[in-house]
Design an enzyme around this catalytic site. Structure first.
Site, short mmCIF file in Angstrom:
data_model
loop_
_atom_site.label_atom_id
_atom_site.label_comp_id
_atom_site.label_asym_id
_atom_site.label_seq_id
_atom_site.Cartn_x
_atom_site.Cartn_y
_atom_site.Cartn_z
N LYS A 84 -44.41 5.14 -24.72
CA LYS A 84 -43.97 6.36 -25.39
C LYS A 84 -42.53 6.77 -25.04
O LYS A 84 -41.84 7.36 -25.85
CB LYS A 84 -44.93 7.51 -25.08
CG LYS A 84 -46.27 7.32 -25.78
CD LYS A 84 -47.03 8.62 -25.88
CE LYS A 84 -48.20 8.48 -26.82
NZ LYS A 84 -49.32 7.74 -26.18
N GLU A 106 -45.73 17.99 -29.98
CA GLU A 106 -47.19 18.13 -29.85
C GLU A 106 -47.66 17.12 -28.81
O GLU A 106 -46.98 16.14 -28.55
CB GLU A 106 -47.86 17.81 -31.19
CG GLU A 106 -48.06 16.31 -31.49
CD GLU A 106 -46.77 15.50 -31.62
OE1 GLU A 106 -45.72 16.12 -31.89
OE2 GLU A 106 -46.80 14.26 -31.45
N SER A 373 -50.04 -1.36 -23.71
CA SER A 373 -49.24 -0.18 -24.02
C SER A 373 -49.03 0.77 -22.85
O SER A 373 -48.05 1.50 -22.82
CB SER A 373 -49.85 0.57 -25.21
OG SER A 373 -51.21 0.87 -24.96
C1 LIG Z 1 -50.49 7.39 -26.83
C2 LIG Z 1 -50.92 6.05 -26.44
C3 LIG Z 1 -51.43 5.12 -27.37
C4 LIG Z 1 -51.67 5.45 -28.81
O1 LIG Z 1 -50.53 5.76 -29.54
P1 LIG Z 1 -49.91 4.75 -30.61
O2 LIG Z 1 -48.96 5.60 -31.35
O3 LIG Z 1 -51.04 4.25 -31.45
O4 LIG Z 1 -49.27 3.67 -29.85
C5 LIG Z 1 -51.76 3.86 -26.92
N1 LIG Z 1 -51.60 3.50 -25.62
C6 LIG Z 1 -51.13 4.36 -24.70
C7 LIG Z 1 -51.00 3.92 -23.29
C8 LIG Z 1 -50.77 5.66 -25.07
O5 LIG Z 1 -50.31 6.51 -24.15
#
Ligand SMILES: *Cc1c(COP(=O)(O)O)cnc(C)c1O
Length: 390
Positions: A84, A106, A373
């Site tokens: 993010k 948000e 992610s």
């Molecule tokens: C917020 C988040 C997501 C989901 O958000 P996307 O916009 O779909 O990427 C996925 N993995 C992590 C670690 C997150 O913090």
């Protein structure tokens, strides 16, 4: 109305918001043509975020699956522990360029709120985060972090008191403060140009991956797998490979307690075309066309809509989407922790779970890259609780 992704996208917002979106789009198009802007963005990604994130060959995980080679793109190693921050740095630089002094955003579980508060702290901007009051209760640690970073966290008491309502309130607030305030959206969702802007600031993930995989294997990968909430980590990962038809792209949604139950967040698997948060996309709707309450063990995947480009990529069959249940995700969370010493975010564990199933069925000369992610420190307590309740 113009649609950016087939029949998906658009701007379903009041006139005042359209004006602000036009201003934003002009500033964005102008910024990305300016080498100074791009260099500054890349400088912070390198020295502050810690990019490039590594592409790691998960040999132990591959061995226990017994098929294809599994690689992990380690977005969990970024500062603040997820992808993010790539987007919040990019958008804050855009806000600065536009002369805005205040940032609003948000947040659901608080991950985007923390990444926004982090970037706002570093750039000396005033920051207010809107979060559903239910989420504030459930995610105390992230609330403390945002406050520690100097942000104001404002509770949202309407509707289901969670993410979808926080977006509504943030947009309303933006209209009132448009002159000096920048709305920093957290995923590839919302009215145009947000899905395009957020993808732009996340596409570094796929660009690095392609180069790193070439250096290791001297070819293109066979499969890319990423989890999809709003869809920003997946879009950023896939973008560089969209034209490479030999690369199979797979998005993984949250099946929660199952696709047959009402407790899931599998928007692309079960949703219908509708409008949510200013965009036309796939939406989880009930029989009266009202937006459904969604559920997943993973707060980051718990969203009743999805980025409009994903709706388009599904319709055109360029990307395939599958759903993974809470149970499968928790199992993958444990397996990755124990075999590789990497505790993944429970969101990312959904992608790991699918990749494990896939790798088992593939021969050893095939490759699967998972976008990891985020890291799972935030989830350890709730996974512990889940396991005790089983
Ligand atoms: C917020 C988040 C997501 C989901 O958000 P996307 O916009 O779909 O990427 C996925 N993995 C992590 C670690 C997150 O913090």
């Amino acid at each position: 109305m113009k649609f950016q992704f087939g029949k998906f996208g658009g701007q379903f917002v009041p006139e005042e918001v359209k004006k602000a979106l036009d201003e934003l789009e002009k500033a964005f198009q102008d910024a990305i043509k300016d080498p100074e802007f791009i260099n500054e963005y890349l400088y912070y990604l390198k020295d502050y975020v810690g990019r490039p994130s590594s592409l790691y060959f998960a040999k132990n995980l591959s061995d226990i699956c017994g098929g294809a080679k599994i690689f992990l793109k380690r977005e969990d190693l970024n500062h603040t522990g997820a992808h993010k921050i790539n987007n919040t740095i990019g958008q804050i630089l855009l806000a600065k360029r536009m002369g805005k002094k205040k940032i609003i955003a948000e947040t659901g579980a608080g991950q985007h709120g923390v990444a926004t508060a982090t970037a706002a702290a570093m750039f000396g901007m005033e920051c207010e985060i809107f979060q559903g009051s239910l989420d504030i209760e459930r995610q105390k640690l992230n609330v403390f972090k945002m406050e520690m970073l100097g942000a104001k966290v404002t509770g949202v008491n309407q509707g289901s008191k969670s993410l979808a309502d926080a977006v509504d309130v943030a947009i309303d607030e933006w209209v009132k403060r448009i002159d000096d305030t920048f709305y920093l959206l957290g995923s590839v969702v919302g009215p145009h140009p947000y899905p395009t802007i957020v993808k732009y600031f996340q596409k570094i993930i796929g660009e690095e991956t392609k180069q790193q995989f070439f250096e290791k294997e001297n070819k293109l990968p066979d499969y890319l797998v990423a989890c999809v909430g709003g869809g920003s980590n997946a879009m950023g990962f896939f973008n560089e490979f969209l034209e490479d038809q030999s690369v199979n792209l797979i998005g993984v949604e949250a099946a929660g307690k199952g696709l047959q139950t009402n407790q899931n967040a599998a928007t692309l698997s079960l949703g219908r075309t509708g409008v949510i948060h200013g965009m036309r996309t796939k939406v989880l709707l009930d029989e009266h066309d009202r937006i459904k309450e969604v559920y997943s063990i993973s707060a980051g995947l718990d969203y009743p809509g999805v980025g409009p480009e994903h709706a388009y990529l599904k319709e055109t069959n360029r990307v395939n989407y599958f759903a993974i249940s809470d149970r499968e995700a928790v199992e993958a969370f444990q397996v990755l922790s124990k075999t590789e010493g990497i505790i993944p975010a429970i969101e990312s564990a959904h992608a790991v779970a699918y990749a494990m199933k896939l790798a088992k069925k593939l021969p050893k000369d095939k490759s699967v890259i998972v976008n990891l992610s985020g890291r799972g420190d935030k989830d350890v307590e709730s996974i512990e609780k889940y396991l005790k309740s089983q």
